[in-house]
Design an enzyme around this catalytic site. Structure first.
Site: not given
Ligand code: BJW
Length: 233
Positions: A108, A178
């Site tokens: 990302h 998540s």
């Molecule tokens: C602990 C802890 C501790 C806490 N110990 N654990 C189906 C297929 C493909 C795509 C899609 C789809 N459905 C929808 C889509 C589109 C979309 C998407 O996913 N939307 C959903 C919301 C439904 N995806 C996209 O648009 C992506 N691009 C795309 O799909 O292009 C086409 C494509 C298709 C197929 C193949 C290839 C490409 C792009 C997504 C870009 C995400 N960008 C962000 C922002 C980045 C910049 C920034 O930082 O500002 O990335 S959004 C944000 O979420 C960020 C993160 O990397 C990402 C994931 O979040 P993460 O890391 O999981 O964090 P949290 O906060 O959600 O979870 C934290 C976890 O930690 C929790 O579970 C806690 O319990 C745990 N935790 N403390 C252990 N101490």
């Protein structure tokens, strides 16, 4: 020799002082995702988006933000593992790199980089970035740089390499994610049938069912323990 793929998310950096995205004190708090993490949001209000990332870039460089034992354990696993190893991080912080990880893809993007809107070229960037930041190669040109991050609707980086690694993983470990954002959340489903799939999180997630083992707890504790077990064989 077996192949390991590690997928990390915001949870691994929480104990280093960087908030995760979702939850009461999440990074989106006070912002709509569409305003700060989409190309449309940037086009509508670039100043808001620049500032959102400027604040995070400044915070990342504060002395208090350091890699924690989970980042360090992942780096140790890479350096001591005899098979192939790939770390795929969704995080844009540089804590894995600071902990010593090298075989890694920041799918990302990276907070400490700026991208030229015209050429796609990347520039190391530690200071604030805004519409009046001079372009490093064309100092009389402004407004042509953006944060090097992947927003919703954009293609994450190096997907072919990441998916190939997932398809040949013998061990797949997800840490602190998540499982709500795709395509990262779908990687576990690409792993071969024999793969050992391990999830490290403080709680169950939307993709927990796809994993064979669950290490529930703080990643600063579960990950070093898991790495010790893997290295002991
Ligand atoms: C602990 C802890 C501790 C806490 N110990 N654990 C189906 C297929 C493909 C795509 C899609 C789809 N459905 C929808 C889509 C589109 C979309 C998407 O996913 N939307 C959903 C919301 C439904 N995806 C996209 O648009 C992506 N691009 C795309 O799909 O292009 C086409 C494509 C298709 C197929 C193949 C290839 C490409 C792009 C997504 C870009 C995400 N960008 C962000 C922002 C980045 C910049 C920034 O930082 O500002 O990335 S959004 C944000 O979420 C960020 C993160 O990397 C990402 C994931 O979040 P993460 O890391 O999981 O964090 P949290 O906060 O959600 O979870 C934290 C976890 O930690 C929790 O579970 C806690 O319990 C745990 N935790 N403390 C252990 N101490």
């Amino acid at each position: 020799m077996s192949n390991i793929v590690v997928l990390s998310g915001a949870g691994i950096s929480v104990e280093s002082g960087i908030p995760s995205f979702r939850g009461p004190d999440g990074l989106w708090e006070g912002h709509r995702v569409e305003d700060v993490a989409t190309p449309d949001g940037f086009a509508r209000n670039p100043d808001l988006v620049y500032e959102f990332y400027n604040q995070r870039r400044r915070a990342l460089q504060e002395y208090r933000i350091q890699p924690n034992p989970a980042h360090i354990a992942v780096a140790a696993l890479e350096h001591r593992w005899v098979g192939d190893f790939l770390l795929v991080t969704q995080n844009i912080d540089d804590l894995h790199q600071r902990a010593g990880s090298r075989q890694m893809i920041a799918m990302h993007g990276e907070l400490l980089a700026a991208r030229c809107l015209d050429t796609g070229r990347l520039y190391r960037w530690r200071g604030d970035l805004n519409a009046s930041s001079p372009h490093p190669d064309f100092p009389d040109r402004t407004g042509r740089l953006r944060p090097h991050v992947v927003w919703f609707g954009e293609m994450p980086l190096q997907m072919a390499k990441i998916e190939a690694a997932a398809r040949r993983a013998d061990v797949f470990i997800a840490i602190g994610t998540s499982g709500l954002v795709y395509p990262a959340a779908g990687l576990v489903a690409l792993t071969p049938q024999h793969c050992r799939r391990i999830e490290c999180n403080t709680e169950q997630t939307g993709i927990s069912d796809a994993f064979d083992e669950h290490r529930i707890g703080l990643s600063s504790q579960t990950v070093p323990q898991l790495v010790e077990e893997l290295l002991a064989g």
